[in-house]
Design a protein around this motif. Structure first.
Motif, PDB file in Angstrom:
ATOM      1  N   GLU A  78       0.832  -1.204   0.000  1.00  0.00           N
ATOM      2  CA  GLU A  78       0.000   0.000   0.000  1.00  0.00           C
ATOM      3  C   GLU A  78       0.869   1.257   0.000  1.00  0.00           C
ATOM      4  O   GLU A  78       0.597   2.218  -0.726  1.00  0.00           O
ATOM      5  N   MET A  79       1.913   1.240   0.814  1.00  0.00           N
ATOM      6  CA  MET A  79       2.813   2.390   0.871  1.00  0.00           C
ATOM      7  C   MET A  79       3.515   2.577  -0.468  1.00  0.00           C
ATOM      8  O   MET A  79       3.667   3.691  -0.961  1.00  0.00           O
ATOM      9  N   ARG A  80       3.928   1.491  -1.087  1.00  0.00           N
ATOM     10  CA  ARG A  80       4.592   1.560  -2.383  1.00  0.00           C
ATOM     11  C   ARG A  80       3.661   2.196  -3.427  1.00  0.00           C
ATOM     12  O   ARG A  80       4.072   3.069  -4.192  1.00  0.00           O
ATOM     13  N   ARG A  81       2.388   1.770  -3.453  1.00  0.00           N
ATOM     14  CA  ARG A  81       1.419   2.338  -4.398  1.00  0.00           C
ATOM     15  C   ARG A  81       1.238   3.835  -4.145  1.00  0.00           C
ATOM     16  O   ARG A  81       1.183   4.629  -5.083  1.00  0.00           O
ATOM     17  N   PHE A  82       1.145   4.218  -2.872  1.00  0.00           N
ATOM     18  CA  PHE A  82       0.983   5.634  -2.537  1.00  0.00           C
ATOM     19  C   PHE A  82       2.180   6.443  -3.031  1.00  0.00           C
ATOM     20  O   PHE A  82       2.019   7.480  -3.676  1.00  0.00           O
ATOM     21  N   LEU A  83       3.377   5.986  -2.721  1.00  0.00           N
ATOM     22  CA  LEU A  83       4.578   6.727  -3.122  1.00  0.00           C
ATOM     23  C   LEU A  83       4.718   6.791  -4.644  1.00  0.00           C
ATOM     24  O   LEU A  83       5.217   7.786  -5.175  1.00  0.00           O
ATOM     25  N   GLU A  84       4.260   5.754  -5.333  1.00  0.00           N
ATOM     26  CA  GLU A  84       4.266   5.801  -6.803  1.00  0.00           C
ATOM     27  C   GLU A  84       3.313   6.876  -7.317  1.00  0.00           C
ATOM     28  O   GLU A  84       3.617   7.589  -8.273  1.00  0.00           O
ATOM     29  N   ARG A  85       2.161   7.008  -6.659  1.00  0.00           N
ATOM     30  CA  ARG A  85       1.164   7.998  -7.089  1.00  0.00           C
ATOM     31  C   ARG A  85       1.614   9.437  -6.844  1.00  0.00           C
ATOM     32  O   ARG A  85       1.187  10.340  -7.558  1.00  0.00           O
ATOM     33  N   VAL A  86       2.420   9.674  -5.819  1.00  0.00           N
ATOM     34  CA  VAL A  86       2.848  11.046  -5.504  1.00  0.00           C
ATOM     35  C   VAL A  86       4.221  11.357  -6.076  1.00  0.00           C
ATOM     36  O   VAL A  86       4.775  12.416  -5.808  1.00  0.00           O
ATOM     37  N   LEU A 108       6.173  17.911  -3.501  1.00  0.00           N
ATOM     38  CA  LEU A 108       6.563  17.549  -2.136  1.00  0.00           C
ATOM     39  C   LEU A 108       6.791  16.051  -1.966  1.00  0.00           C
ATOM     40  O   LEU A 108       6.624  15.511  -0.865  1.00  0.00           O
ATOM     41  N   VAL A 109       7.199  15.389  -3.025  1.00  0.00           N
ATOM     42  CA  VAL A 109       7.424  13.949  -2.961  1.00  0.00           C
ATOM     43  C   VAL A 109       8.416  13.599  -1.853  1.00  0.00           C
ATOM     44  O   VAL A 109       8.278  12.586  -1.169  1.00  0.00           O
ATOM     45  N   MET A 166      19.477   7.357   4.841  1.00  0.00           N
ATOM     46  CA  MET A 166      18.647   7.511   3.643  1.00  0.00           C
ATOM     47  C   MET A 166      18.812   6.314   2.728  1.00  0.00           C
ATOM     48  O   MET A 166      19.929   5.878   2.472  1.00  0.00           O
ATOM     49  N   HIS A 167      17.710   5.805   2.234  1.00  0.00           N
ATOM     50  CA  HIS A 167      17.791   4.791   1.194  1.00  0.00           C
ATOM     51  C   HIS A 167      17.723   5.520  -0.154  1.00  0.00           C
ATOM     52  O   HIS A 167      17.345   6.699  -0.223  1.00  0.00           O
ATOM     53  N   PRO A 168      18.122   4.879  -1.233  1.00  0.00           N
ATOM     54  CA  PRO A 168      18.203   5.557  -2.537  1.00  0.00           C
ATOM     55  C   PRO A 168      16.901   6.226  -2.985  1.00  0.00           C
ATOM     56  O   PRO A 168      16.929   7.318  -3.551  1.00  0.00           O
ATOM     57  N   ALA A 169      15.754   5.601  -2.742  1.00  0.00           N
ATOM     58  CA  ALA A 169      14.475   6.189  -3.173  1.00  0.00           C
ATOM     59  C   ALA A 169      14.193   7.486  -2.427  1.00  0.00           C
ATOM     60  O   ALA A 169      13.693   8.456  -3.009  1.00  0.00           O
ATOM     61  N   LEU A 170      14.523   7.524  -1.130  1.00  0.00           N
ATOM     62  CA  LEU A 170      14.334   8.746  -0.344  1.00  0.00           C
ATOM     63  C   LEU A 170      15.264   9.843  -0.855  1.00  0.00           C
ATOM     64  O   LEU A 170      14.840  10.992  -1.037  1.00  0.00           O
ATOM     65  N   ALA A 171      16.514   9.503  -1.104  1.00  0.00           N
ATOM     66  CA  ALA A 171      17.467  10.493  -1.607  1.00  0.00           C
ATOM     67  C   ALA A 171      16.991  11.060  -2.939  1.00  0.00           C
ATOM     68  O   ALA A 171      17.019  12.280  -3.155  1.00  0.00           O
ATOM     69  N   ALA A 172      16.499  10.200  -3.812  1.00  0.00           N
ATOM     70  CA  ALA A 172      16.007  10.662  -5.117  1.00  0.00           C
ATOM     71  C   ALA A 172      14.790  11.561  -4.949  1.00  0.00           C
ATOM     72  O   ALA A 172      14.670  12.601  -5.616  1.00  0.00           O
ATOM     73  N   ALA A 173      13.891  11.183  -4.047  1.00  0.00           N
ATOM     74  CA  ALA A 173      12.684  11.993  -3.811  1.00  0.00           C
ATOM     75  C   ALA A 173      13.057  13.361  -3.238  1.00  0.00           C
ATOM     76  O   ALA A 173      12.488  14.385  -3.639  1.00  0.00           O
ATOM     77  N   LEU A 174      14.006  13.400  -2.310  1.00  0.00           N
ATOM     78  CA  LEU A 174      14.431  14.681  -1.733  1.00  0.00           C
ATOM     79  C   LEU A 174      15.115  15.557  -2.779  1.00  0.00           C
ATOM     80  O   LEU A 174      14.908  16.774  -2.821  1.00  0.00           O
ATOM     81  N   LYS A 175      15.915  14.952  -3.635  1.00  0.00           N
ATOM     82  CA  LYS A 175      16.571  15.722  -4.708  1.00  0.00           C
ATOM     83  C   LYS A 175      15.527  16.294  -5.654  1.00  0.00           C
ATOM     84  O   LYS A 175      15.639  17.438  -6.103  1.00  0.00           O
ATOM     85  N   GLU A 176      14.496  15.506  -5.935  1.00  0.00           N
ATOM     86  CA  GLU A 176      13.424  15.987  -6.816  1.00  0.00           C
ATOM     87  C   GLU A 176      12.661  17.140  -6.156  1.00  0.00           C
ATOM     88  O   GLU A 176      12.340  18.131  -6.806  1.00  0.00           O
ATOM     89  N   THR A 177      12.394  17.029  -4.872  1.00  0.00           N
ATOM     90  CA  THR A 177      11.724  18.122  -4.150  1.00  0.00           C
ATOM     91  C   THR A 177      12.589  19.371  -4.152  1.00  0.00           C
ATOM     92  O   THR A 177      12.091  20.474  -4.366  1.00  0.00           O
ATOM     93  N   ARG A 178      13.861  19.191  -3.954  1.00  0.00           N
ATOM     94  CA  ARG A 178      14.776  20.346  -3.939  1.00  0.00           C
ATOM     95  C   ARG A 178      14.823  21.015  -5.319  1.00  0.00           C
ATOM     96  O   ARG A 178      14.864  22.243  -5.427  1.00  0.00           O
ATOM     97  N   ARG A 179      14.824  20.187  -6.355  1.00  0.00           N
ATOM     98  CA  ARG A 179      14.859  20.722  -7.712  1.00  0.00           C
ATOM     99  C   ARG A 179      13.596  21.533  -7.977  1.00  0.00           C
ATOM    100  O   ARG A 179      13.578  22.607  -8.468  1.00  0.00           O
TER     101      ARG A 179
END
Length: 176
Positions: free
Chosen positions: A90-98, A103-104, A163-176
């Motif tokens: 469920e969490m994976r589906r949610f994170l895919e949707r956002v 603010l990912v 940080m796991h890689p997905a979190l790092a990528a999401a934070l970089k995307e938010t920063r961008r």
């Protein structure tokens, strides 16, 4: 906190407020009002009653009233319900949707269990992408009409998170 009491007793002289009046207020608050319209939560009613008891104790100390009519009013019982959390799929589906939302990164931090105030208090300098860690050092909350920045709510709230890689990528995307 005292708005319901002020509305219920605002026109009544303090000396004429009785325990039965306060019990009726507690009952009314428990059945009517709140976000759902089905009554306020037992916690909200208990907090109001706690503040009211303290205020009326001050009135007793100042010899305005002889006894505190709220002192022996029972607080509503709180039922503890087990927290419902999402499972990994469920969490994976949610994170895919956002994934495309600005603010990912905040959603990923919340998925790790950070409190809302901790996510809002996070600064870019608290994130070390090279070392792969996040330092939780402060929380931002609303207090009335002001935004207040403080230490995390509990002592162990100050912590370092890997940080796991997905979190790092999401934070970089938010920063961008």
């Amino acid at each position: 906190m005292l708005k319901p009491a002020r509305e219920a007793f605002g026109t009544k002289r303090l000396q004429h407020v009785r325990r039965a009046d306060i019990e009726a207020l507690v009952t009314r608050m428990s059945k009517v009002g709140g976000r759902s319209g089905k009554g306020r939560s037992p916690r909200t009613v208990a907090l109001m009653l706690t503040v009211l008891v303290k205020c009326l104790s001050e009135a007793v100390a100042e010899c305005i009233i002889a006894t505190n009519p709220a002192r022996h009013v029972r607080k509503p019982t709180r039922t503890h319900t087990e927290m419902q959390t999402w499972r990994a799929p469920e969490m994976r589906r949610f994170l895919e949707r956002v994934a495309d939302e600005p603010l990912v990164g905040a959603w990923h931090l919340s998925a790790l269990g950070l409190r809302r105030g901790e996510v809002l208090g996070l600064r870019w300098r608290d994130i070390d992408f090279e070392a792969g860690v996040i330092q939780v050092r402060q929380a931002r909350v609303q207090a009335g009409r002001e935004i207040v920045t403080n230490e995390p709510k509990i002592a162990r709230g100050r912590r370092t998170i890997l940080m796991h890689p997905a979190l790092a990528a999401a934070l970089k995307e938010t920063r961008r």
